[in-house]
Design a protein around this motif. Structure first.
Motif, PDB file in Angstrom:
ATOM      1  N   UNK A  23       1.110  -1.182  -0.016  1.00 31.32           N
ATOM      2  CA  UNK A  23      -0.038   0.053   0.059  1.00 31.32           C
ATOM      3  C   UNK A  23       0.915   1.345   0.084  1.00 31.32           C
ATOM      4  N   UNK A  51      -4.328   3.026  10.280  1.00 31.87           N
ATOM      5  CA  UNK A  51      -4.482   1.822   9.474  1.00 31.87           C
ATOM      6  C   UNK A  51      -3.223   1.349   8.256  1.00 31.87           C
ATOM      7  N   UNK A  52      -2.298   2.262   8.261  1.00 31.53           N
ATOM      8  CA  UNK A  52      -1.395   1.799   7.205  1.00 31.53           C
ATOM      9  C   UNK A  52      -0.226   1.361   8.073  1.00 31.53           C
ATOM     10  N   UNK A  59       2.397   6.939  -6.475  1.00 30.92           N
ATOM     11  CA  UNK A  59       1.360   7.608  -7.284  1.00 30.92           C
ATOM     12  C   UNK A  59       1.568   9.286  -6.919  1.00 30.92           C
ATOM     13  N   UNK A  93     -12.532  10.732   8.779  1.00 29.02           N
ATOM     14  CA  UNK A  93     -13.126  11.675   7.859  1.00 29.02           C
ATOM     15  C   UNK A  93     -14.373  11.871   7.874  1.00 29.02           C
ATOM     16  N   UNK A  95     -10.803   6.304   6.910  1.00 26.44           N
ATOM     17  CA  UNK A  95     -12.353   6.839   6.421  1.00 26.44           C
ATOM     18  C   UNK A  95     -13.277   6.954   7.636  1.00 26.44           C
ATOM     19  N   UNK A 114      -2.220  16.269  -0.904  1.00 26.20           N
ATOM     20  CA  UNK A 114      -3.773  15.916  -0.759  1.00 26.20           C
ATOM     21  C   UNK A 114      -4.005  14.631  -0.974  1.00 26.20           C
ATOM     22  N   UNK A 115      -3.329  13.617  -1.838  1.00 26.10           N
ATOM     23  CA  UNK A 115      -3.212  12.362  -2.166  1.00 26.10           C
ATOM     24  C   UNK A 115      -2.942  11.642  -0.657  1.00 26.10           C
ATOM     25  N   UNK A 138      -5.235  12.320   2.261  1.00 22.42           N
ATOM     26  CA  UNK A 138      -6.608  11.471   2.238  1.00 22.42           C
ATOM     27  C   UNK A 138      -6.587   9.916   2.378  1.00 22.42           C
ATOM     28  N   UNK A 139      -5.191   9.529   2.414  1.00 24.66           N
ATOM     29  CA  UNK A 139      -4.839   8.103   2.487  1.00 24.66           C
ATOM     30  C   UNK A 139      -4.590   8.098   4.064  1.00 24.66           C
ATOM     31  N   UNK A 141       2.483   1.582  -3.549  1.00 28.35           N
ATOM     32  CA  UNK A 141       1.333   2.120  -4.154  1.00 28.35           C
ATOM     33  C   UNK A 141       1.374   3.893  -3.987  1.00 28.35           C
ATOM     34  N   UNK A 142       1.145   4.009  -2.881  1.00 34.41           N
ATOM     35  CA  UNK A 142       0.841   5.590  -2.685  1.00 34.41           C
ATOM     36  C   UNK A 142       2.211   6.572  -2.851  1.00 34.41           C
TER      37      UNK A 142
END
Lengths: 364, 364
Positions: free
Chosen positions: B178, B312-313, B185, B228, B225, B216-217, B220-221, B181-182
């Motif tokens: 994860x 959670x990461x 990106x 948020x 959730x 911002x990416x 939000x990661x 990937x982050x």
């Protein structure tokens, strides 16, 4: 399978939820099978965010299978010998119905970002108009997943008499802060691409890199962390025995995201993506109807709700609020949470892992 | 509080894990308090991804509080009357130590993307060299969160004799798919900015929009959730009574992300971000040492592991693998999972919600 692809032009102005007006609009749609004499075998399919009216069969132009090819056809779950299936490309979307790529009759040029902001209810209102044109009094069933699921819920709330029964897959009764954030960030990725030109790119090279980046980001959010760890872990990209310590993508997950980037460039119109996600931003049946119970107060038909355990963005718990609201109205409803590793995409990519039988039994 | 900000220049070539060599390097560092006569009161602080050596007090140039100001000072958890605290700006990073913004002596121009790819171990090797310069034989404690937590774990694995005890906050023994990937990106978001110029922007306008989008990416990661939804939900942006149906950010969460965009533009060098996240990509103690048990086979001191239930990461379950590996080596270790709504940022923004007491007790 009898398949027809058509376009219908509406010349009467369309009043939008925002208060603005479209001078007219066109809807692209496909149908599979035949409407029977009683007119009671029609099923409306509402497509997801990135899909079109092309749900089944081969497309004439590019020979691509429809997005729910696996579900539609003779002897398939949606048997085209029995059902008359209608799929309409969403207003504002990718599938050729009126949207930001259409020519604004006032200027003779594509609308671009001057196209008015739409809502899910606007899309459903246009579908309702086409339903009347097709002389379908009432759908036997309205089915949709993702954005299409929002549309089914809007049908239930505003046109309950037209919906004999409903199947809602991977959708909640309102969007989430998380989705509001995701769409905003993806829209900004698109806008950052120098090829975007403020949405005015229809006579130029489209903003492929922005779309690609947005798609990569979406993919990494759609896929749950657990699935990502299980599927890719820290494996190096194929063919690598050891790290190269270069700035290129080094790991399998990074290569995978790059491959999405490549495949994502084709069909997506950047402006359409902006308008569809904006429409999803406004989806909130509680804001529209005060409470969910009120929203569904006229629902009589039965409803099938399907969630997936790995779809962490449209979680079982939130989908279940729809069940509670329908039950409060004594409307028959069942909610199944299926196991899948495909997250929000399970209704497309993991159809034969339980969803097929659920829908088959529901339609019996 | 006695505070010193210094730079040390190393003129001996540095052999990197990749096999490449840096002809020399400089480290920017700050110290707080004084090393005692026995030389046994030193604490090394390893900073997180976006921080610098400026951990406490006011910076001379811009009067900004250090990143862990809340923890460091007289009568604070890290009492500067008792401890001699060292914080070193990571090689390759934002804080002025040698990195892509430095001048390549061979060309007379900034390295940019010609700077060699680094690993966490490279950073720790340079810290070890500075530790020798400062004549610190052994740290009483090495403390770090996020990327700094990776560094603490690397210290434990490769310089166990230098580490009297260790505090690892919000870090796992390897990165995750994860995170791979982050970071990929976010790096692509930076590269998409036309101001990026392939990393060669030091004499031009920096790629602010790409950095902003990447931030911002990330935000939000990083934010879970659940948090948020609880914090923002579907509330409209401040001052709005009803939707405006425009393309501007309409909802509170979207405005919040925009505000991050504005604040993020200042201190971040885009290339430094690329190199630090690449270094995190390669962090995997299992790949480096065959197993975690082997990695920690020489650890004698005690270790405090802290995770947060909303992070959670870097989840509790994965952090706990470090505890198991240390216990397998009969090294004293405790793992506490604290409640916080701040996710991965809790060690910075929610310090006085339990983390303060844990560290205080641990250092007693």
């Amino acid at each position: 399978m009898l398949r027809k692809a058509s376009t219908h032009h509406f010349h009467t102005p369309l009043k939008l939820i925002s208060g603005k007006t479209l001078p007219g609009f066109s809807l692209v749609y496909e149908t599979y099978g035949q409407l029977n004499e009683n007119g009671d075998n029609a099923i409306l399919l509402c497509h997801g965010l990135t899909a079109t009216a092309h749900a089944a069969g081969k497309d004439d132009t590019d020979s691509i299978d429809g997005w729910w090819h696996t579900a539609i056809g003779h002897n398939k779950v949606l048997d085209t010998e029995r059902w008359f299936i209608v799929c309409i490309a969403a207003l504002g979307g990718f599938g050729g119905s009126t949207g930001p790529a259409s020519v604004n009759p006032k200027t003779g040029k594509p609308y671009g970002l001057s196209f008015p902001v739409l809502t899910i209810s606007d899309m459903v209102n246009t579908m309702k108009q086409l339903t009347d044109v097709l002389q379908i009094k009432r759908y036997h069933c309205v089915i949709g997943g993702c954005m299409g699921g929002f549309q089914v819920l809007d049908w239930l709330a505003r046109y309950p008499d037209k919906v004999g029964s409903a199947v809602v897959i991977g959708a909640t009764a309102k969007t989430s802060a998380h989705s509001l954030a995701l769409w905003e960030v993806i829209r900004r990725a698109i806008a950052l691409d120098p090829d975007f030109h403020g949405g005015d790119y229809y006579d130029k090279e489209p903003p492929k890199a922005g779309i690609s980046l947005g798609t990569m980001f979406g993919m990494m959010v759609w896929m749950s962390r657990e699935v990502m760890e299980k599927k890719f872990g820290l494996a190096l990209a194929e063919g690598k025995q050891k790290p190269s310590y270069s700035l290129e993508p080094e790991f399998a997950i990074q290569k995978f995201l790059s491959s999405i980037e490549d495949s994502a460039r084709g069909p997506f119109d950047a402006n359409a993506f902006i308008y569809l996600t904006k429409a999803m931003d406004y989806f909130d049946l509680e804001r529209d109807h005060a409470t969910l119970e009120t929203a569904f107060s006229q629902v009589k038909g039965k409803t099938l709700l399907v969630s997936f355990d790995s779809d962490w963005r449209y979680p079982q718990k939130e989908v279940d609020k729809i069940r509670l609201a329908l039950e409060a109205n004594h409307a028959p409803v069942e909610h199944h949470c299926l196991h899948s590793e495909f997250g929000h995409g399970a209704f497309l990519y993991d159809f034969h892992n339980g969803l097929d039988r659920l829908i088959e039994n529901f339609l019996q």
